[in-house]
Design a protein around this motif. Structure first.
Motif, PDB file in Angstrom:
ATOM      1  N   VAL A 391     -11.866  88.499  47.918  1.00  0.00           N
ATOM      2  CA  VAL A 391     -12.416  87.726  49.030  1.00  0.00           C
ATOM      3  C   VAL A 391     -13.206  86.533  48.500  1.00  0.00           C
ATOM      4  O   VAL A 391     -13.017  85.390  48.932  1.00  0.00           O
ATOM      5  N   VAL A 392     -14.089  86.785  47.545  1.00  0.00           N
ATOM      6  CA  VAL A 392     -14.921  85.707  46.999  1.00  0.00           C
ATOM      7  C   VAL A 392     -14.061  84.704  46.237  1.00  0.00           C
ATOM      8  O   VAL A 392     -14.297  83.496  46.304  1.00  0.00           O
ATOM      9  N   SER A 393     -13.044  85.176  45.519  1.00  0.00           N
ATOM     10  CA  SER A 393     -12.169  84.249  44.800  1.00  0.00           C
ATOM     11  C   SER A 393     -11.463  83.300  45.756  1.00  0.00           C
ATOM     12  O   SER A 393     -11.280  82.116  45.450  1.00  0.00           O
ATOM     13  N   GLY A 394     -11.080  83.813  46.921  1.00  0.00           N
ATOM     14  CA  GLY A 394     -10.485  82.932  47.923  1.00  0.00           C
ATOM     15  C   GLY A 394     -11.488  81.910  48.430  1.00  0.00           C
ATOM     16  O   GLY A 394     -11.156  80.735  48.616  1.00  0.00           O
ATOM     17  N   GLN A 395     -12.719  82.337  48.625  1.00  0.00           N
ATOM     18  CA  GLN A 395     -13.744  81.415  49.112  1.00  0.00           C
ATOM     19  C   GLN A 395     -14.096  80.360  48.060  1.00  0.00           C
ATOM     20  O   GLN A 395     -14.263  79.187  48.384  1.00  0.00           O
ATOM     21  N   THR A 396     -14.215  80.778  46.798  1.00  0.00           N
ATOM     22  CA  THR A 396     -14.597  79.817  45.768  1.00  0.00           C
ATOM     23  C   THR A 396     -13.498  78.795  45.482  1.00  0.00           C
ATOM     24  O   THR A 396     -13.759  77.770  44.836  1.00  0.00           O
ATOM     25  N   LEU A 397     -12.277  79.039  45.972  1.00  0.00           N
ATOM     26  CA  LEU A 397     -11.245  78.020  45.836  1.00  0.00           C
ATOM     27  C   LEU A 397     -11.645  76.714  46.521  1.00  0.00           C
ATOM     28  O   LEU A 397     -11.158  75.644  46.155  1.00  0.00           O
ATOM     29  N   ARG A 398     -12.527  76.801  47.478  1.00  0.00           N
ATOM     30  CA  ARG A 398     -12.968  75.582  48.151  1.00  0.00           C
ATOM     31  C   ARG A 398     -13.747  74.664  47.195  1.00  0.00           C
ATOM     32  O   ARG A 398     -13.873  73.464  47.454  1.00  0.00           O
ATOM     33  N   TYR A 399     -14.246  75.227  46.122  1.00  0.00           N
ATOM     34  CA  TYR A 399     -14.881  74.411  45.083  1.00  0.00           C
ATOM     35  C   TYR A 399     -13.924  73.344  44.574  1.00  0.00           C
ATOM     36  O   TYR A 399     -14.335  72.229  44.216  1.00  0.00           O
ATOM     37  N   LEU A 400     -12.638  73.656  44.561  1.00  0.00           N
ATOM     38  CA  LEU A 400     -11.641  72.733  44.020  1.00  0.00           C
ATOM     39  C   LEU A 400     -11.287  71.615  44.992  1.00  0.00           C
ATOM     40  O   LEU A 400     -10.551  70.694  44.626  1.00  0.00           O
ATOM     41  N   THR A 401     -11.781  71.664  46.214  1.00  0.00           N
ATOM     42  CA  THR A 401     -11.464  70.608  47.175  1.00  0.00           C
ATOM     43  C   THR A 401     -12.305  69.357  46.957  1.00  0.00           C
ATOM     44  O   THR A 401     -12.067  68.340  47.609  1.00  0.00           O
ATOM     45  N   VAL A 402     -13.286  69.416  46.061  1.00  0.00           N
ATOM     46  CA  VAL A 402     -14.102  68.242  45.738  1.00  0.00           C
ATOM     47  C   VAL A 402     -13.574  67.639  44.438  1.00  0.00           C
ATOM     48  O   VAL A 402     -13.597  68.282  43.388  1.00  0.00           O
ATOM     49  N   ARG A 403     -13.094  66.417  44.506  1.00  0.00           N
ATOM     50  CA  ARG A 403     -12.568  65.726  43.324  1.00  0.00           C
ATOM     51  C   ARG A 403     -13.666  64.843  42.746  1.00  0.00           C
ATOM     52  O   ARG A 403     -14.137  63.924  43.403  1.00  0.00           O
ATOM     53  N   ARG A 404     -14.035  65.110  41.490  1.00  0.00           N
ATOM     54  CA  ARG A 404     -15.136  64.401  40.849  1.00  0.00           C
ATOM     55  C   ARG A 404     -14.611  63.438  39.796  1.00  0.00           C
ATOM     56  O   ARG A 404     -13.660  63.752  39.068  1.00  0.00           O
ATOM     57  N   SER A 405     -15.267  62.283  39.688  1.00  0.00           N
ATOM     58  CA  SER A 405     -14.867  61.295  38.692  1.00  0.00           C
ATOM     59  C   SER A 405     -15.267  61.705  37.278  1.00  0.00           C
ATOM     60  O   SER A 405     -14.705  61.205  36.303  1.00  0.00           O
TER      61      SER A 405
END
Length: 461
Positions: A391-405
């Motif tokens: 469950v948490v692994s699915g939620q932490t995937l949202r971390y990847l939606t931020v693209r950083r320079s």
């Protein structure tokens, strides 16, 4: 490379955007659905693990599973607000003032934070810095900043006062801009993405919105496992919990690193803001959640997921735990305020009650499982332990939606891969700290940065 280098250097290259294509969110949604199904399987796994005690576990788990499904639907519904042309013209006319309290901040990070304010696509009309009795010498930073602000056409002030706390520093800064329509709070280490201020103001096109939260990512997230885990956990919390509350207009905390308030939210409560007391003791922390509480009583509070700010996270275990202890003590106090003063039908009230239940039920379920294992001498089945991890692994995937320079996708995937360690750290360390914080919430001192900067702007390697 020194303080003006990679760790805190030129602001031009430090940006963040929401990653596209949107297919990533679709994949995320699918993974969360799978995780929810696995969570439902966990109901039967409890029976295998606990036998006759499974009825209590199922009673606790069923509402948690339902809340997970509802939360998932809400945060997937969050969208960035876009003002219509007429609304944008009204937003452009707003008098926006930025308040920057400073206490023993690393000069490199402070210089970076101030420079980023002048590189905004929508500049503020004024910026007001208040040095709250720092032991650090900022004369060079102050002189450079005032010259740069004048050249950019931004009104700026810099005042120093005896150490009286962050709230009084914010109020002192606010008194320099009595005509402001919007007050933006930023921390002294907060490096705004160039579009952050423009994006942050968008939801204020709706007159019902009283406050807007930005999304905070770690400036120094490659400085060790603690800063990486803190970044992963903090970003996930914002893009799961806050994103779920945002469509309801019920965000409960606008982070001090970047938040916008209609000016009256602060100016109508100046005296009670700086003199808040809990059980007869002055409250010096939890300033951001207090301002958010005032805003919730006046109208809607939302998050703008495209308003992104880089902030400094702890790099050592000691600093991390002291910060978390302060946050959780503040969270305990503020949760009591919400339940006492918000209407029963307010979404933030209902969310607070649900959050209390989630913490109690999760802790009770873990204690039930541990107690059963100790009595029987048998470990819990792997399928049962896999449920929260998936469950948490699915939620932490949202971390990847931020693209950083400043970070490649590969590096971000490396941070996401720390999810199992973050889950273990949360359960084994942070959860006990949270309960300790609740039990000791009468200790209302700040608890960090008592002897100069705790994080310095050394270059990332």
């Amino acid at each position: 490379m020194g303080a003006e280098g990679a760790g805190a250097g030129s602001t031009g290259a430090l940006t963040a955007r929401r990653r596209r294509p949107a297919a990533l969110l679709a994949v995320l949604a699918g993974l969360l659905v799978v995780a929810t199904v696995l969570a439902a399987y966990g109901l039967r796994a409890w029976g295998v693990a606990l036998g006759a005690e499974a009825r209590w576990a199922q009673w606790m788990w069923t509402p948690l599973a339902a809340a997970l499904v509802l939360q998932t639907a809400l945060y997937l519904a969050e969208r960035p607000v876009r003002a219509a042309p007429a609304q944008q013209r009204a937003l452009d006319r707003l008098e926006v003032a930025v308040l920057v309290p400073v206490f023993d901040e690393d000069p490199g990070y402070l210089r970076s934070a101030l420079a980023a304010l002048l590189e905004q696509t929508r500049r503020p009309q004024s910026v007001h810095v208040v040095d709250d009795g720092s032991t650090v010498d900022y004369r060079e930073v102050r002189a450079q900043w005032l010259r740069a602000a004048a050249a950019a056409g931004v009104r700026a002030s810099w005042q120093r006062q005896p150490n009286r706390g962050k709230r009084r520093a914010q109020v002192a800064a606010a008194r320099h801009c009595p005509g402001a329509d919007v007050l933006v709070t930023v921390d002294s280490d907060a490096h705004l993405d160039p579009h952050a201020l423009h994006e942050l103001l968008q939801p204020l096109a709706d007159p019902r919105v009283q406050a807007v939260a930005g999304v905070v990512v770690a400036h120094n997230n490659r400085r060790g496992p603690i800063s990486r885990i803190a970044d992963l956990w903090y970003v996930t919390n914002q893009l799961v919990d806050r994103s779920a509350l945002s469509p309801l207009g019920a965000v409960t905390v606008c982070s001090g690193s970047l938040a916008a308030y209609r000016a009256a939210v602060l100016t109508d409560h100046l005296e009670e803001y700086v003199t808040e007391r809990f059980a007869g003791r002055p409250v010096t922390f939890s300033d951001d959640s207090m301002l958010t509480f005032y805003a919730l009583r006046r109208g809607r509070v939302v998050q703008q997921p495209t308003a992104i700010v880089f902030s400094v996270m702890p790099e050592t275990v000691g600093h991390h735990l002291r910060q978390y202890l302060r946050w959780m003590r503040g969270s305990t106090i503020r949760s009591l305020w919400r339940v006492r003063y918000l209407p029963l039908h307010h979404p933030a009230f209902l969310a607070q009650v649900l959050r209390w239940y989630q913490h109690l039920a999760a802790t009770a379920a873990a204690a039930l499982l541990l107690g059963h294992s100790l009595r029987t001498g048998t470990p819990p089945p792997p399928a049962l332990l896999a449920v929260p991890l998936l469950v948490v692994s699915g939620q932490t995937l949202r971390y990847l939606t931020v693209r950083r320079s400043d970070q490649s996708l590969r590096s971000q995937l490396g941070t996401w891969a720390l999810t199992p360690l973050a889950v273990a750290w949360s359960w084994a360390v942070l959860r006990p700290v949270r309960w300790y914080a609740t039990a000791t919430c009468l200790r209302t001192g700040w608890g960090t940065r008592c002897n100069g900067p705790e994080v310095t702007a050394a270059p990332v390697r």
